[in-house]
Design a protein around this motif. Sequence first.
Motif, PDB file in Angstrom:
ATOM      1  N   VAL A  72      80.833 115.888 -41.916  1.00 20.15           N
ATOM      2  CA  VAL A  72      80.443 114.472 -41.796  1.00 20.15           C
ATOM      3  C   VAL A  72      81.571 113.681 -41.140  1.00 20.15           C
ATOM      4  O   VAL A  72      81.325 112.825 -40.290  1.00 20.15           O
ATOM      5  N   MET A  73      82.796 113.956 -41.516  1.00 16.10           N
ATOM      6  CA  MET A  73      83.936 113.243 -40.928  1.00 16.10           C
ATOM      7  C   MET A  73      84.040 113.544 -39.434  1.00 16.10           C
ATOM      8  O   MET A  73      84.348 112.659 -38.635  1.00 16.10           O
ATOM      9  N   GLU A  74      83.747 114.792 -39.043  1.00 10.76           N
ATOM     10  CA  GLU A  74      83.758 115.121 -37.616  1.00 10.76           C
ATOM     11  C   GLU A  74      82.662 114.373 -36.879  1.00 10.76           C
ATOM     12  O   GLU A  74      82.870 113.852 -35.776  1.00 10.76           O
ATOM     13  N   GLN A  75      81.476 114.295 -37.505  1.00  9.71           N
ATOM     14  CA  GLN A  75      80.381 113.522 -36.898  1.00  9.71           C
ATOM     15  C   GLN A  75      80.754 112.057 -36.797  1.00  9.71           C
ATOM     16  O   GLN A  75      80.473 111.410 -35.786  1.00  9.71           O
ATOM     17  N   LEU A  76      81.391 111.542 -37.843  1.00  6.42           N
ATOM     18  CA  LEU A  76      81.799 110.141 -37.849  1.00  6.42           C
ATOM     19  C   LEU A  76      82.842 109.896 -36.759  1.00  6.42           C
ATOM     20  O   LEU A  76      82.772 108.890 -36.052  1.00  6.42           O
ATOM     21  N   ALA A  77      83.781 110.823 -36.578  1.00 10.64           N
ATOM     22  CA  ALA A  77      84.792 110.670 -35.525  1.00 10.64           C
ATOM     23  C   ALA A  77      84.124 110.677 -34.148  1.00 10.64           C
ATOM     24  O   ALA A  77      84.473 109.878 -33.278  1.00 10.64           O
ATOM     25  N   ALA A  78      83.138 111.569 -33.966  1.00 14.08           N
ATOM     26  CA  ALA A  78      82.420 111.600 -32.686  1.00 14.08           C
ATOM     27  C   ALA A  78      81.657 110.303 -32.466  1.00 14.08           C
ATOM     28  O   ALA A  78      81.634 109.757 -31.357  1.00 14.08           O
ATOM     29  N   ALA A  79      81.030 109.797 -33.526  1.00 13.90           N
ATOM     30  CA  ALA A  79      80.293 108.534 -33.410  1.00 13.90           C
ATOM     31  C   ALA A  79      81.242 107.385 -33.083  1.00 13.90           C
ATOM     32  O   ALA A  79      80.915 106.510 -32.270  1.00 13.90           O
ATOM     33  N   VAL A  80      82.432 107.410 -33.689  1.00 15.15           N
ATOM     34  CA  VAL A  80      83.421 106.361 -33.400  1.00 15.15           C
ATOM     35  C   VAL A  80      83.877 106.460 -31.947  1.00 15.15           C
ATOM     36  O   VAL A  80      84.031 105.443 -31.261  1.00 15.15           O
ATOM     37  N   GLU A  81      84.063 107.687 -31.459  1.00 15.33           N
ATOM     38  CA  GLU A  81      84.441 107.847 -30.055  1.00 15.33           C
ATOM     39  C   GLU A  81      83.344 107.320 -29.132  1.00 15.33           C
ATOM     40  O   GLU A  81      83.627 106.647 -28.133  1.00 15.33           O
TER      41      GLU A  81
END
Length: 177
Positions: free
Chosen positions: A21-30
């Motif tokens: 989820v944190m990786e998805q969140l980082a991608a979404a933030v990018e």
Amino acid sequence: MVQLTALVEQLAAAVEQLTAVMEQLAAAVEQLTAVMEQLAAVMEQLAAAVEQLTALVEQLTALVEQLAAVMEQLAAAVEQLTAVMEQLAAAVEQLTALVEQLAAAVEQLAAVMEQLAAAVEQLAAVAALVERNKIQVVTTQEVDKTLVEVVSERYGNLVARHARTSEVVKLAACKMI
């Protein structure tokens, strides 16, 4: 011990989910950052187009005033007005293109926000799972502590009984002698 192992496995799975989820969140933030940068560039282009449009409108006003004041220069003023109108049409086309880009950027931003909302929901679910597992770990630790205390107490009682039994055996042996 089996429960503790299962609990540790659940916690490991929850940590893996949280990492995903944190990786998805980082991608979404990018993605959101990229969209925001695009939006900033579009806004700069829009501001430049508005400035151009304002300048063109000011030029058009000056041309109209010249037309009213100087009827002899009607032909020259019409040529200037035609040039200004072409510039205005080009500026309107640019403005239309910028508005379309802005609409596309807003759609991208909406999509990113939906992804971000989904990621936040997943993160909340993982956090709840981690919190439940944390409570279960504390409960297991308390049970283990209680077991240690009971075993220590019984072992102490056993040692005391052994010492008393040894004394009784010694006394009995002394009496027999």
